[in-house]
Design an enzyme around this catalytic site. Structure first.
Site, short mmCIF file in Angstrom:
data_model
loop_
_atom_site.label_atom_id
_atom_site.label_comp_id
_atom_site.label_asym_id
_atom_site.label_seq_id
_atom_site.Cartn_x
_atom_site.Cartn_y
_atom_site.Cartn_z
N ARG A 1 -55.37 38.18 44.03
CA ARG A 1 -56.40 37.24 44.50
C ARG A 1 -57.48 38.04 45.21
O ARG A 1 -57.21 38.68 46.21
CB ARG A 1 -55.76 36.21 45.42
CG ARG A 1 -54.64 35.44 44.75
CD ARG A 1 -53.86 34.58 45.73
NE ARG A 1 -52.74 33.94 45.05
CZ ARG A 1 -52.05 32.93 45.54
NH1 ARG A 1 -52.35 32.44 46.72
NH2 ARG A 1 -51.05 32.40 44.86
N HIS B 1 -50.88 27.05 42.66
CA HIS B 1 -51.94 26.21 42.08
C HIS B 1 -51.72 24.75 42.45
O HIS B 1 -50.60 24.29 42.55
CB HIS B 1 -51.95 26.34 40.56
CG HIS B 1 -52.32 27.70 40.08
ND1 HIS B 1 -52.35 28.03 38.77
CD2 HIS B 1 -52.68 28.82 40.75
CE1 HIS B 1 -52.71 29.29 38.64
NE2 HIS B 1 -52.91 29.80 39.83
N HIS C 1 -48.07 25.99 33.91
CA HIS C 1 -49.41 26.56 33.99
C HIS C 1 -50.05 26.72 32.62
O HIS C 1 -49.42 27.14 31.66
CB HIS C 1 -49.38 27.94 34.65
CG HIS C 1 -50.68 28.66 34.55
ND1 HIS C 1 -51.75 28.33 35.35
CD2 HIS C 1 -51.11 29.64 33.74
CE1 HIS C 1 -52.78 29.10 35.03
NE2 HIS C 1 -52.41 29.90 34.06
N HIS D 1 -58.74 29.27 40.03
CA HIS D 1 -57.85 28.12 40.20
C HIS D 1 -58.10 27.44 41.54
O HIS D 1 -58.46 28.10 42.51
CB HIS D 1 -56.39 28.56 40.18
CG HIS D 1 -56.03 29.42 39.03
ND1 HIS D 1 -55.90 30.79 39.14
CD2 HIS D 1 -55.79 29.12 37.73
CE1 HIS D 1 -55.58 31.30 37.95
NE2 HIS D 1 -55.52 30.31 37.08
N HIS E 1 -56.11 26.04 44.58
CA HIS E 1 -54.79 26.25 45.15
C HIS E 1 -54.45 25.14 46.14
O HIS E 1 -55.33 24.48 46.67
CB HIS E 1 -54.72 27.64 45.80
CG HIS E 1 -54.59 28.74 44.79
ND1 HIS E 1 -53.44 29.46 44.62
CD2 HIS E 1 -55.46 29.20 43.87
CE1 HIS E 1 -53.61 30.34 43.65
NE2 HIS E 1 -54.84 30.21 43.18
N ASP F 1 -55.85 24.30 37.24
CA ASP F 1 -56.13 25.31 36.22
C ASP F 1 -57.52 25.14 35.63
O ASP F 1 -57.99 24.01 35.42
CB ASP F 1 -55.11 25.21 35.08
CG ASP F 1 -53.73 25.70 35.45
OD1 ASP F 1 -53.58 26.33 36.52
OD2 ASP F 1 -52.79 25.45 34.68
N HIS G 1 -59.21 35.43 40.80
CA HIS G 1 -58.25 36.50 40.57
C HIS G 1 -58.94 37.72 39.97
O HIS G 1 -60.01 37.62 39.38
CB HIS G 1 -57.13 36.03 39.64
CG HIS G 1 -56.26 34.98 40.26
ND1 HIS G 1 -55.09 35.27 40.90
CD2 HIS G 1 -56.40 33.63 40.33
CE1 HIS G 1 -54.53 34.15 41.34
NE2 HIS G 1 -55.32 33.14 41.01
N HIS H 1 -51.72 22.70 35.10
CA HIS H 1 -51.87 22.25 36.47
C HIS H 1 -53.25 21.60 36.62
O HIS H 1 -54.19 21.96 35.90
CB HIS H 1 -51.85 23.43 37.44
CG HIS H 1 -50.63 24.28 37.39
ND1 HIS H 1 -50.67 25.63 37.63
CD2 HIS H 1 -49.34 23.97 37.16
CE1 HIS H 1 -49.45 26.12 37.55
NE2 HIS H 1 -48.62 25.14 37.26
#
Length: 181
Positions: free
Chosen positions: A172, A94, A102, A76, A78, A114, A155, A111
């Site tokens: 993360r 995000h 999401h 993602h 951020h 995403d 992630h 998002h």
């Protein structure tokens, strides 16, 4: 499949155009239309790079990863340009200028930050290209590089593409701050 080839061709053309005066073996410089994030783990190991290039209809994103655990990983953009360990929570949530839920499988999503899962092969490498429609690097409502910047996060597990706020994708494990633009 055709869409993937078109996107790859657009990314190649955009990067080639940005690099035309440079040695083709070199990576493109950060500039007005290109930004990059070097992905680093908590252990300071290099896990790849993300290049974002501004196109006519949005941002073209190319993710290249190495040294990763095989399998699918949630990835993602951020909202904050900070990658402080040990958990990279400094990168915030995000990137979501549209205030949506999401995930692509969520009727109220997704998002802008995403993406579908990044598949890492048995050799520890993986790559992916995507487009963020309606986004820009630094101008307008959907600018990636706003006052506090942006980061890219990988992630530890797969994203289920529907659960707020992060698709149940786990901790993360790598993070990179976008530069340039």
């Amino acid at each position: 499949m055709t869409r993937g080839w078109i996107l790859a061709g657009c990314m190649t053309l955009l990067v080639t155009t940005a690099c035309s005066a440079r040695d083709p073996a070199e990576t493109p410089p950060d500039g007005e239309n290109i930004s990059r994030a070097s992905l680093v783990g908590v252990d300071n190991a290099q896990y790849g790079e993300v290049i974002v290039a501004e196109g006519d209809k949005g941002l073209l994103v190319k993710i290249t990863a190495q040294g990763m655990k095989p399998g699918p990983h949630g990835v993602h953009i951020h909202e904050t340009g900070k990658c402080e360990g040990p958990d990279f929570k400094s990168a915030g949530g995000h990137w979501n200028p549209g205030k949506k839920a999401h995930g692509f499988d969520n009727p109220d999503g997704a998002h802008m930050g995403d993406f579908f899962n990044l598949d890492i092969g048995k050799d520890g490498t993986g790559s992916m290209e995507a487009m963020v429609a309606g986004a820009s690097l630094k101008d307008g409502e959907n600018a990636l590089l706003d006052g506090d910047g942006a980061a890219f996060v990988i992630h530890e597990g797969p994203d289920d593409l529907k659960t707020d706020p992060s698709g149940e994708s786990g901790g993360r494990i790598a993070c990179g701050v976008f530069s340039g633009g």
